[in-house]
Design a protein around this motif. Structure first.
Motif, PDB file in Angstrom:
ATOM      1  N   LEU A 100      38.897 -12.777  87.570  1.00 49.20           N
ATOM      2  CA  LEU A 100      40.349 -12.683  87.434  1.00 49.20           C
ATOM      3  C   LEU A 100      40.797 -11.231  87.304  1.00 49.20           C
ATOM      4  CD1 LEU A 100      41.156 -15.630  84.985  1.00 49.20           C
ATOM      5  CD2 LEU A 100      41.980 -15.394  87.337  1.00 49.20           C
ATOM      6  N   ILE A 101      40.073 -10.462  86.476  1.00 45.35           N
ATOM      7  CA  ILE A 101      40.461  -9.072  86.226  1.00 45.35           C
ATOM      8  C   ILE A 101      40.256  -8.226  87.478  1.00 45.35           C
ATOM      9  CG2 ILE A 101      39.926  -7.011  84.868  1.00 45.35           C
ATOM     10  CD1 ILE A 101      39.070  -8.944  82.603  1.00 45.35           C
ATOM     11  N   VAL A 102      39.075  -8.333  88.086  1.00 41.76           N
ATOM     12  CA  VAL A 102      38.778  -7.540  89.281  1.00 41.76           C
ATOM     13  C   VAL A 102      39.699  -7.939  90.428  1.00 41.76           C
ATOM     14  CG1 VAL A 102      37.032  -7.013  91.031  1.00 41.76           C
ATOM     15  CG2 VAL A 102      36.380  -7.133  88.620  1.00 41.76           C
ATOM     16  N   GLY A 103      39.846  -9.245  90.662  1.00 38.33           N
ATOM     17  CA  GLY A 103      40.700  -9.712  91.757  1.00 38.33           C
ATOM     18  C   GLY A 103      42.146  -9.312  91.569  1.00 38.33           C
ATOM     19  N   GLY A 104      42.651  -9.413  90.327  1.00 40.62           N
ATOM     20  CA  GLY A 104      44.023  -9.012  90.061  1.00 40.62           C
ATOM     21  C   GLY A 104      44.241  -7.527  90.254  1.00 40.62           C
ATOM     22  N   ALA A 105      43.281  -6.708  89.794  1.00 39.76           N
ATOM     23  CA  ALA A 105      43.423  -5.259  89.902  1.00 39.76           C
ATOM     24  C   ALA A 105      43.360  -4.780  91.351  1.00 39.76           C
ATOM     25  CB  ALA A 105      42.330  -4.567  89.083  1.00 39.76           C
ATOM     26  N   LEU A 106      42.642  -5.518  92.200  1.00 38.27           N
ATOM     27  CA  LEU A 106      42.463  -5.085  93.590  1.00 38.27           C
ATOM     28  C   LEU A 106      43.360  -5.844  94.566  1.00 38.27           C
ATOM     29  CD1 LEU A 106      38.560  -4.718  93.669  1.00 38.27           C
ATOM     30  CD2 LEU A 106      40.286  -2.942  93.295  1.00 38.27           C
ATOM     31  N   GLY A 107      44.284  -6.674  94.037  1.00 38.30           N
ATOM     32  CA  GLY A 107      45.204  -7.387  94.895  1.00 38.30           C
ATOM     33  C   GLY A 107      44.554  -8.448  95.762  1.00 38.30           C
ATOM     34  N   PHE A 146      30.787  -9.053  82.072  1.00 38.69           N
ATOM     35  CA  PHE A 146      31.945  -8.182  81.855  1.00 38.69           C
ATOM     36  C   PHE A 146      31.596  -6.715  82.100  1.00 38.69           C
ATOM     37  CE2 PHE A 146      34.193 -11.558  79.581  1.00 38.69           C
ATOM     38  CZ  PHE A 146      35.505 -11.277  79.912  1.00 38.69           C
ATOM     39  N   SER A 147      30.322  -6.350  81.957  1.00 38.73           N
ATOM     40  CA  SER A 147      29.920  -4.946  81.969  1.00 38.73           C
ATOM     41  C   SER A 147      30.268  -4.246  83.275  1.00 38.73           C
ATOM     42  CB  SER A 147      28.412  -4.829  81.703  1.00 38.73           C
ATOM     43  OG  SER A 147      28.058  -5.403  80.466  1.00 38.73           O
ATOM     44  N   PHE A 148      30.356  -5.006  84.363  1.00 36.68           N
ATOM     45  CA  PHE A 148      30.552  -4.401  85.680  1.00 36.68           C
ATOM     46  C   PHE A 148      32.019  -4.263  86.076  1.00 36.68           C
ATOM     47  CE2 PHE A 148      26.341  -6.187  85.608  1.00 36.68           C
ATOM     48  CZ  PHE A 148      25.557  -5.279  86.306  1.00 36.68           C
ATOM     49  N   VAL A 149      32.921  -4.796  85.258  1.00 33.82           N
ATOM     50  CA  VAL A 149      34.327  -4.886  85.672  1.00 33.82           C
ATOM     51  C   VAL A 149      34.907  -3.523  86.041  1.00 33.82           C
ATOM     52  CG1 VAL A 149      36.654  -5.372  84.849  1.00 33.82           C
ATOM     53  CG2 VAL A 149      34.837  -7.037  84.466  1.00 33.82           C
ATOM     54  N   ALA A 150      34.777  -2.538  85.164  1.00 37.09           N
ATOM     55  CA  ALA A 150      35.383  -1.227  85.424  1.00 37.09           C
ATOM     56  C   ALA A 150      34.783  -0.581  86.667  1.00 37.09           C
ATOM     57  CB  ALA A 150      35.189  -0.317  84.209  1.00 37.09           C
ATOM     58  N   ALA A 151      33.456  -0.648  86.815  1.00 37.58           N
ATOM     59  CA  ALA A 151      32.798  -0.038  87.971  1.00 37.58           C
ATOM     60  C   ALA A 151      33.213  -0.727  89.270  1.00 37.58           C
ATOM     61  CB  ALA A 151      31.281  -0.094  87.803  1.00 37.58           C
ATOM     62  N   LEU A 152      33.346  -2.054  89.245  1.00 37.44           N
ATOM     63  CA  LEU A 152      33.729  -2.782  90.454  1.00 37.44           C
ATOM     64  C   LEU A 152      35.186  -2.491  90.839  1.00 37.44           C
ATOM     65  CD1 LEU A 152      31.996  -6.236  89.840  1.00 37.44           C
ATOM     66  CD2 LEU A 152      31.284  -4.397  91.381  1.00 37.44           C
ATOM     67  N   ILE A 153      36.061  -2.383  89.842  1.00 33.43           N
ATOM     68  CA  ILE A 153      37.455  -2.039  90.138  1.00 33.43           C
ATOM     69  C   ILE A 153      37.530  -0.646  90.768  1.00 33.43           C
ATOM     70  CG2 ILE A 153      39.688  -1.476  89.108  1.00 33.43           C
ATOM     71  CD1 ILE A 153      39.214  -3.731  87.107  1.00 33.43           C
ATOM     72  N   ALA A 154      36.780   0.298  90.200  1.00 31.98           N
ATOM     73  CA  ALA A 154      36.775   1.657  90.748  1.00 31.98           C
ATOM     74  C   ALA A 154      36.249   1.669  92.184  1.00 31.98           C
ATOM     75  CB  ALA A 154      35.927   2.566  89.859  1.00 31.98           C
ATOM     76  N   ALA A 155      35.183   0.884  92.423  1.00 32.40           N
ATOM     77  CA  ALA A 155      34.618   0.819  93.776  1.00 32.40           C
ATOM     78  C   ALA A 155      35.609   0.193  94.746  1.00 32.40           C
ATOM     79  CB  ALA A 155      33.320   0.013  93.758  1.00 32.40           C
ATOM     80  N   GLY A 156      36.292  -0.858  94.310  1.00 34.04           N
ATOM     81  CA  GLY A 156      37.273  -1.509  95.171  1.00 34.04           C
ATOM     82  C   GLY A 156      38.454  -0.618  95.464  1.00 34.04           C
ATOM     83  N   GLN A 157      38.910   0.130  94.468  1.00 33.28           N
ATOM     84  CA  GLN A 157      40.047   1.035  94.676  1.00 33.28           C
ATOM     85  C   GLN A 157      39.672   2.161  95.632  1.00 33.28           C
ATOM     86  OE1 GLN A 157      40.878   2.027  90.584  1.00 33.28           O
ATOM     87  NE2 GLN A 157      42.433   0.409  90.383  1.00 33.28           N
ATOM     88  N   ALA A 158      38.423   2.637  95.539  1.00 37.29           N
ATOM     89  CA  ALA A 158      37.963   3.667  96.479  1.00 37.29           C
ATOM     90  C   ALA A 158      37.947   3.122  97.906  1.00 37.29           C
ATOM     91  CB  ALA A 158      36.582   4.157  96.074  1.00 37.29           C
ATOM     92  N   ALA A 159      37.485   1.875  98.052  1.00 36.88           N
ATOM     93  CA  ALA A 159      37.480   1.255  99.386  1.00 36.88           C
ATOM     94  C   ALA A 159      38.897   1.069  99.897  1.00 36.88           C
ATOM     95  CB  ALA A 159      36.751  -0.084  99.320  1.00 36.88           C
ATOM     96  N   ARG A 160      39.833   0.722  99.012  1.00 38.00           N
ATOM     97  CA  ARG A 160      41.239   0.592  99.394  1.00 38.00           C
ATOM     98  C   ARG A 160      41.788   1.923  99.917  1.00 38.00           C
ATOM     99  NH1 ARG A 160      42.915  -4.410 100.391  1.00 38.00           N
ATOM    100  NH2 ARG A 160      43.117  -5.769  98.579  1.00 38.00           N
ATOM    101  N   THR A 161      41.427   2.998  99.227  1.00 41.78           N
ATOM    102  CA  THR A 161      41.892   4.328  99.631  1.00 41.78           C
ATOM    103  C   THR A 161      41.430   4.666 101.033  1.00 41.78           C
ATOM    104  OG1 THR A 161      41.837   5.057  97.320  1.00 41.78           O
ATOM    105  CG2 THR A 161      41.897   6.770  99.010  1.00 41.78           C
ATOM    106  N   ASP A 218      41.144  -6.664 102.596  1.00 40.57           N
ATOM    107  CA  ASP A 218      40.703  -7.486 101.464  1.00 40.57           C
ATOM    108  C   ASP A 218      39.250  -7.930 101.639  1.00 40.57           C
ATOM    109  OD1 ASP A 218      43.182  -7.212 100.391  1.00 40.57           O
ATOM    110  OD2 ASP A 218      43.845  -9.272 100.774  1.00 40.57           O
ATOM    111  N   GLU A 219      38.935  -8.430 102.834  1.00 41.96           N
ATOM    112  CA  GLU A 219      37.581  -8.915 103.085  1.00 41.96           C
ATOM    113  C   GLU A 219      36.565  -7.781 103.009  1.00 41.96           C
ATOM    114  OE1 GLU A 219      40.191  -9.469 104.908  1.00 41.96           O
ATOM    115  OE2 GLU A 219      40.512 -11.641 104.961  1.00 41.96           O
ATOM    116  N   ALA A 220      36.928  -6.603 103.505  1.00 46.74           N
ATOM    117  CA  ALA A 220      36.013  -5.462 103.469  1.00 46.74           C
ATOM    118  C   ALA A 220      35.781  -4.984 102.036  1.00 46.74           C
ATOM    119  CB  ALA A 220      36.562  -4.322 104.320  1.00 46.74           C
ATOM    120  N   VAL A 221      36.828  -5.050 101.204  1.00 46.40           N
ATOM    121  CA  VAL A 221      36.678  -4.676  99.796  1.00 46.40           C
ATOM    122  C   VAL A 221      35.669  -5.600  99.116  1.00 46.40           C
ATOM    123  CG1 VAL A 221      37.834  -4.635  97.559  1.00 46.40           C
ATOM    124  CG2 VAL A 221      38.935  -3.599  99.548  1.00 46.40           C
ATOM    125  N   ILE A 222      35.851  -6.908  99.306  1.00 42.66           N
ATOM    126  CA  ILE A 222      34.930  -7.866  98.686  1.00 42.66           C
ATOM    127  C   ILE A 222      33.521  -7.663  99.229  1.00 42.66           C
ATOM    128  CG2 ILE A 222      34.392 -10.316  98.388  1.00 42.66           C
ATOM    129  CD1 ILE A 222      37.392 -10.887  98.610  1.00 42.66           C
TER     130      ILE A 222
END
Length: 484
Positions: free
Chosen positions: A39-46, A88-103, A108-112
């Motif tokens: 929920l947290i990762v998906g919400g943060a990455l749209g 839970f430990s991976f949440v921050a790292a995964l959000i950062a990785a997803g945001q970098a991919a967004r940049t 959406d599919e490529a981010v996942i």
């Protein structure tokens, strides 16, 4: 039977009703934790359009992983009643990785796909650690695991108390109604725990609807009262929430079936995203050792020696394999859940055969999303009260592990430094504001900072010197003089 001894031991086989009751409490304790990272990762990455599927797969994989961990498949699994869920430990790292991919313009599919690929590669680190865990005895000592278990419990208390007050973002956060519901649950659980009727402890959340009958039998020695203690508290809390208007379930548009599709989004990779995830897999292995040690203690099993070491190796190895399995089925890394150690201790049910029931329920929730959706409507204050008690018990388990160690000067300073650093970064997260973003995300976890501090102290501090107060203890065979 002592107050701390299990009602059902590791190899006992409870009947279907007792097993279902205990299993359902494990599901209640872990359900939010399993779906929250997605929920947290998906919400943060749209990724909202894919969230229902991601949540279903998180539950599905947790069911498969729990079966492997608790039943032991060859060298895989600890063979303890240990529940697996999304870490839970991976949440921050995964959000950062997803945001970098967004940049970089990823869809959406490529981010996942990138997140899945990074997690799949990282899982091999934990698999390797599981195979060589017996060579790391000098690093992963009882003191290190005791510190990690204690920090796990203490760091989770904030989550439980936040839910008790209503949950993050609640309009009535901290209201008397929320705190009253939480207090009611705690009172019911404590009443069941202090009763001499063991079935109150086994099913403590389930029998809320018949609490008058239960309380009339409080002084009985029937084990059902202990087995259901958490369940009774939750049911009574939910019933009270209905009458106070705090239980608002919206059951329209529920999805009734979700079919697992391996690598539905493909697989990608990014080295910059992989480095922090790889480090977290190392830390997760240490957390798993702490979780399994706490579960073994709560189960009345040894926490040292060859049997325990074999369980730890199998547990960490299963953690890695289950995380690889999670990536295959489009969800995030799995790990042992520390909150379920509290359920074992509260209910007194340590039978690993209950893990089959837990696995079956999680599989059903994953394949039938509508069932899982209903559980999401348990009021936060009700769930938070039960989990806060469990998290506190995890911390107590860690303290007991530490109390079993010889209190040399090195041990005392290791505990002091690691607890101080671990709790420090949680209480004052701004202290890390000068670090680079990646380092700040890594060390913001009290478990990461405290666990690494404990390892460094174990490796670097000179050992063996007794603490000052030990020097005054009588020598073996010498009877101390008693004052009159």
């Amino acid at each position: 039977m002592s107050a701390d001894s299990p009602v059902y031991h590791l190899e006992d086989r409870p009947g279907p009703l007792a097993s279902l009751l205990a299993a359902f409490q494990h599901v209640l304790a872990s359900f939010v934790g399993i779906i929250a990272p997605s929920l947290i990762v998906g919400g943060a990455l749209g990724l909202e359009q894919y969230l229902p599927y991601l949540l279903s797969m998180a539950l599905f994989v947790s069911g498969v992983a729990t079966w492997i961990q608790s039943q032991r498949l060859g060298p895989l699994g600890s063979g303890l009643l240990s529940i697996q869920g999304t870490s839970f430990s991976f949440v921050a790292a995964l959000i950062a990785a997803g945001q970098a991919a967004r940049t970089d313009g990823a869809s959406d599919e490529a981010v996942i796909a990138t997140l899945i690929g990074v997690c799949a590669m990282g899982s091999f680190i934990e698999i390797a650690l599981g195979g060589m865990l017996h060579r790391l005895k000098r690093i992963i000592t009882p003191t290190v695991t005791g510190v990690v278990v204690t920090l796990i419990g203490l760091s989770l208390v904030k989550v439980g108390v936040t839910d008790m007050a209503g949950g993050v973002g609640a309009e009535d956060f901290g209201s008397l109604a929320n705190l009253g519901l939480a207090a009611l649950v705690i009172v019911v659980v404590l009443a069941c725990q202090m009763s001499r009727h063991p079935w109150l402890r086994i099913g403590s959340v389930f029998y809320g609807l018949v609490i008058v009958v239960v309380l009339a039998c409080q002084m009985s020695r029937h084990p059902w009262l202990r087995i259901g203690s958490v369940f009774y508290g939750l049911v009574i809390g939910c019933v009270a929430a209905v009458f106070t208007g705090h239980f608002n379930a919206e059951l329209e548009s529920l999805r009734w079936f979700a079919l697992p599709q391996p690598l539905r989004f493909g697989i990608g990779f990014d080295w910059a995203a992989f480095v922090p995830v790889a480090f977290i897999f190392l830390v997760t292995a240490i957390e798993t050792v702490g979780d399994l040690t706490g579960t073994a203690r709560a189960s009345g099993e040894p926490i040292s020696g060859p049997v325990h070491q074999r369980r730890l190796r199998g547990g960490v190895l299963a953690d890695g394999v289950n995380s690889l399995l999670a990536a295959l089925f489009n969800t995030f890394p799995n790990t042992t859940f520390s909150q379920n150690t509290g359920v074992v201790q509260l209910t007194g049910v340590a039978s690993r055969h209950v893990g089959r029931y837990v696995a079956a329920i999680l599989l059903m929730l994953g394949l039938v999303p509508a069932l899982g959706s209903v559980l999401q409507y348990i009021p936060r204050p009700v769930l938070g009260a039960a989990t806060t008690l469990m998290f506190g018990l995890i911390a107590v388990s860690g303290i007991r592990i530490l109390s079993d160690q010889a209190m040399t000067r090195k041990t005392i300073m290791t505990i002091a430094v690691s607890l101080g650093m671990g709790l420090g970064v949680q209480l004052v997260p701004e202290a890390l504001s000068g670090l680079p973003d990646t380092a700040r995300q890594i060390f913001a976890s009290p478990i990461t900072t405290g666990g690494l501090s404990a390892i460094l102290c174990t490796l670097l501090l000179p050992g063996g010197a007794p603490a000052p107060e030990e020097a005054h203890q009588p020598q073996a065979g010498v009877t101390p003089r008693r004052s009159s």
